[in-house]
Design a protein around this motif. Structure first.
Motif, mmCIF file in Angstrom:
data_model
loop_
_atom_site.group_PDB
_atom_site.id
_atom_site.type_symbol
_atom_site.label_atom_id
_atom_site.label_comp_id
_atom_site.label_asym_id
_atom_site.label_seq_id
_atom_site.Cartn_x
_atom_site.Cartn_y
_atom_site.Cartn_z
ATOM 1 N N ALA A 116 46.467 39.363 54.838
ATOM 2 C CA ALA A 116 45.476 38.797 55.748
ATOM 3 C C ALA A 116 44.857 39.929 56.557
ATOM 4 C CB ALA A 116 46.116 37.761 56.677
ATOM 5 N N ILE A 117 43.598 40.192 56.290
ATOM 6 C CA ILE A 117 42.844 41.179 57.052
ATOM 7 C C ILE A 117 41.787 40.386 57.819
ATOM 8 C CG2 ILE A 117 41.416 43.257 56.974
ATOM 9 C CD1 ILE A 117 42.677 43.768 54.153
ATOM 10 N N PRO A 118 42.053 40.081 59.095
ATOM 11 C CA PRO A 118 41.153 39.202 59.851
ATOM 12 C C PRO A 118 39.684 39.608 59.746
ATOM 13 C CG PRO A 118 43.131 39.630 61.108
ATOM 14 C CD PRO A 118 43.172 40.542 59.910
ATOM 15 N N GLY A 119 38.861 38.608 59.469
ATOM 16 C CA GLY A 119 37.428 38.822 59.356
ATOM 17 C C GLY A 119 36.976 39.424 58.037
ATOM 18 N N ARG A 120 37.936 39.703 57.122
ATOM 19 C CA ARG A 120 37.573 40.352 55.856
ATOM 20 C C ARG A 120 38.141 39.696 54.617
ATOM 21 N NH1 ARG A 120 38.839 46.285 55.274
ATOM 22 N NH2 ARG A 120 38.108 46.019 53.166
ATOM 23 N N GLU A 121 39.463 39.530 54.575
ATOM 24 C CA GLU A 121 40.075 39.070 53.328
ATOM 25 C C GLU A 121 41.382 38.327 53.592
ATOM 26 O OE1 GLU A 121 40.214 41.345 49.317
ATOM 27 O OE2 GLU A 121 42.084 41.833 50.376
ATOM 28 N N LEU A 122 41.556 37.238 52.854
ATOM 29 C CA LEU A 122 42.787 36.457 52.900
ATOM 30 C C LEU A 122 43.228 36.240 51.462
ATOM 31 C CD1 LEU A 122 44.826 34.792 54.624
ATOM 32 C CD2 LEU A 122 43.338 32.820 54.215
ATOM 33 N N VAL A 123 44.444 36.678 51.146
ATOM 34 C CA VAL A 123 44.955 36.564 49.784
ATOM 35 C C VAL A 123 46.149 35.620 49.786
ATOM 36 C CG1 VAL A 123 45.882 37.790 47.784
ATOM 37 C CG2 VAL A 123 44.210 38.925 49.283
ATOM 38 N N LEU A 124 46.026 34.578 48.981
ATOM 39 C CA LEU A 124 47.072 33.578 48.838
ATOM 40 C C LEU A 124 47.598 33.623 47.409
ATOM 41 C CD1 LEU A 124 45.130 30.533 50.347
ATOM 42 C CD2 LEU A 124 46.543 32.194 51.580
ATOM 43 N N GLU A 125 48.891 33.405 47.261
ATOM 44 C CA GLU A 125 49.417 33.258 45.915
ATOM 45 C C GLU A 125 50.420 32.120 45.902
ATOM 46 O OE1 GLU A 125 51.383 36.679 44.289
ATOM 47 O OE2 GLU A 125 52.878 36.730 45.863
ATOM 48 N N GLY A 126 50.653 31.633 44.702
ATOM 49 C CA GLY A 126 51.607 30.554 44.541
ATOM 50 C C GLY A 126 52.080 30.486 43.109
ATOM 51 N N ARG A 127 53.071 29.683 42.924
ATOM 52 C CA ARG A 127 53.561 29.448 41.563
ATOM 53 C C ARG A 127 54.263 28.102 41.542
ATOM 54 N NH1 ARG A 127 58.978 30.563 41.731
ATOM 55 N NH2 ARG A 127 59.568 31.985 43.390
ATOM 56 N N HIS A 128 54.205 27.502 40.382
ATOM 57 C CA HIS A 128 54.939 26.264 40.151
ATOM 58 C C HIS A 128 55.302 26.198 38.679
ATOM 59 C CE1 HIS A 128 51.255 24.462 38.601
ATOM 60 N NE2 HIS A 128 50.653 24.582 39.774
ATOM 61 N N HIS A 129 55.815 25.093 38.276
ATOM 62 C CA HIS A 129 56.338 24.925 36.919
ATOM 63 C C HIS A 129 55.312 25.253 35.834
ATOM 64 C CE1 HIS A 129 59.143 23.431 33.979
ATOM 65 N NE2 HIS A 129 58.228 22.624 33.496
ATOM 66 N N PHE A 130 54.021 25.066 36.105
ATOM 67 C CA PHE A 130 52.994 25.201 35.085
ATOM 68 C C PHE A 130 52.108 26.425 35.233
ATOM 69 C CE2 PHE A 130 53.766 20.677 35.914
ATOM 70 C CZ PHE A 130 54.331 20.323 34.700
ATOM 71 N N SER A 131 52.205 27.142 36.352
ATOM 72 C CA SER A 131 51.229 28.199 36.607
ATOM 73 C C SER A 131 51.692 29.163 37.692
ATOM 74 C CB SER A 131 49.918 27.543 37.048
ATOM 75 O OG SER A 131 48.938 28.477 37.339
ATOM 76 N N SER A 132 51.174 30.377 37.602
ATOM 77 C CA SER A 132 51.200 31.347 38.704
ATOM 78 C C SER A 132 49.745 31.585 39.043
ATOM 79 C CB SER A 132 51.850 32.661 38.266
ATOM 80 O OG SER A 132 53.199 32.462 37.958
ATOM 81 N N TYR A 133 49.399 31.616 40.326
ATOM 82 C CA TYR A 133 47.983 31.610 40.691
ATOM 83 C C TYR A 133 47.747 32.326 42.005
ATOM 84 C CZ TYR A 133 50.106 27.644 43.022
ATOM 85 O OH TYR A 133 50.968 26.850 43.746
ATOM 86 N N ALA A 134 46.468 32.661 42.225
ATOM 87 C CA ALA A 134 46.070 33.316 43.467
ATOM 88 C C ALA A 134 44.673 32.853 43.851
ATOM 89 C CB ALA A 134 46.085 34.828 43.296
ATOM 90 N N LEU A 135 44.445 32.763 45.149
ATOM 91 C CA LEU A 135 43.122 32.541 45.719
ATOM 92 C C LEU A 135 42.847 33.716 46.644
ATOM 93 C CD1 LEU A 135 43.030 28.773 46.767
ATOM 94 C CD2 LEU A 135 41.648 29.889 45.023
ATOM 95 N N ILE A 136 41.722 34.357 46.437
ATOM 96 C CA ILE A 136 41.349 35.507 47.244
ATOM 97 C C ILE A 136 40.044 35.170 47.947
ATOM 98 C CG2 ILE A 136 40.796 37.966 47.218
ATOM 99 C CD1 ILE A 136 42.294 37.726 44.299
ATOM 100 N N PHE A 137 40.105 35.065 49.261
ATOM 101 C CA PHE A 137 38.923 34.767 50.064
ATOM 102 C C PHE A 137 38.405 36.074 50.651
ATOM 103 C CE2 PHE A 137 41.365 30.867 50.058
ATOM 104 C CZ PHE A 137 40.392 29.913 49.802
ATOM 105 N N ARG A 138 37.128 36.335 50.427
ATOM 106 C CA ARG A 138 36.499 37.529 50.974
ATOM 107 C C ARG A 138 35.340 37.105 51.861
ATOM 108 N NH1 ARG A 138 37.631 39.039 45.535
ATOM 109 N NH2 ARG A 138 39.265 40.623 45.499
ATOM 110 N N LEU A 139 35.250 37.738 52.996
ATOM 111 C CA LEU A 139 34.268 37.388 54.003
ATOM 112 C C LEU A 139 33.436 38.618 54.319
ATOM 113 C CD1 LEU A 139 33.351 35.204 55.975
ATOM 114 C CD2 LEU A 139 35.256 35.819 57.437
ATOM 115 N N GLU A 140 32.123 38.450 54.339
ATOM 116 C CA GLU A 140 31.246 39.582 54.654
ATOM 117 C C GLU A 140 30.078 39.114 55.508
ATOM 118 O OE1 GLU A 140 28.829 39.651 50.451
ATOM 119 O OE2 GLU A 140 30.893 40.366 50.502
ATOM 120 N N PRO A 141 29.657 39.954 56.437
ATOM 121 C CA PRO A 141 28.477 39.611 57.225
ATOM 122 C C PRO A 141 27.232 39.741 56.342
ATOM 123 C CG PRO A 141 29.292 41.785 57.834
ATOM 124 C CD PRO A 141 30.250 41.229 56.836
#
Length: 149
Positions: free
Chosen positions: A74-99
């Motif tokens: 978590a880089i406030p105002g710039r980027e938030l990286v989430l990851e997860g996993r479950h029985h069927f998948s490993s996954y990530a959501l990457i949020f990028r923020l720019e002015p």
């Protein structure tokens, strides 16, 4: 699985009439609210997600969790990286923020995921083939935009 090695799925973006600090706050609040509802927690249990409850620091920071996701960066105002996993998948959501301009920001959400085995392949077809993932991402970004504006 490392995020960089996960296959790229898609990216969605929205322009928001608010500064990056307001969008950052709205992103954290919207994610927390959206994924901490009873339905999300139930789904996380059903698919045996690694993270099934909200925990950790708020506002979201490294180590925070909510059903289905863990904050890995978590880089406030710039980027938030989430990851997860479950029985069927490993996954990530990457949020990028720019002015974009004074008082305007662009929020991008990149999705990555691996779907191992036959069960993973069927799950991918279910979430990607039906358009459910795209609808969910668009709804999530629209909610962040509404909250920030």
């Amino acid at each position: 699985m490392r995020i960089a090695s996960m296959p790229y799925l898609d990216e969605h973006a929205t322009d928001i009439a608010a500064g990056v600090d307001d969008v950052w706050r709205s992103l954290g609040e919207t994610l927390d609210r959206s994924f901490s509802r009873p339905g999300a927690a139930g789904y996380a249990r059903l698919v045996r997600a690694a993270d099934r409850a909200a925990s950790g620091p708020r506002p979201l920071a490294e180590g925070s969790t909510f059903p289905g996701f863990r904050v890995v960066s978590a880089i406030p105002g710039r980027e938030l990286v989430l990851e997860g996993r479950h029985h069927f998948s490993s996954y990530a959501l990457i949020f990028r923020l720019e002015p974009v301009d004074p008082g305007r920001s662009r929020l991008r959400a990149e999705s990555r995921a691996a779907f191992p085995g036959l069960a993973g392949s069927l799950y991918r077809r279910l979430i990607m083939g039906t358009g459910g993932h795209v609808k969910g991402m668009r709804r999530l970004l629209a909610a962040v935009r509404r909250r920030a504006e």
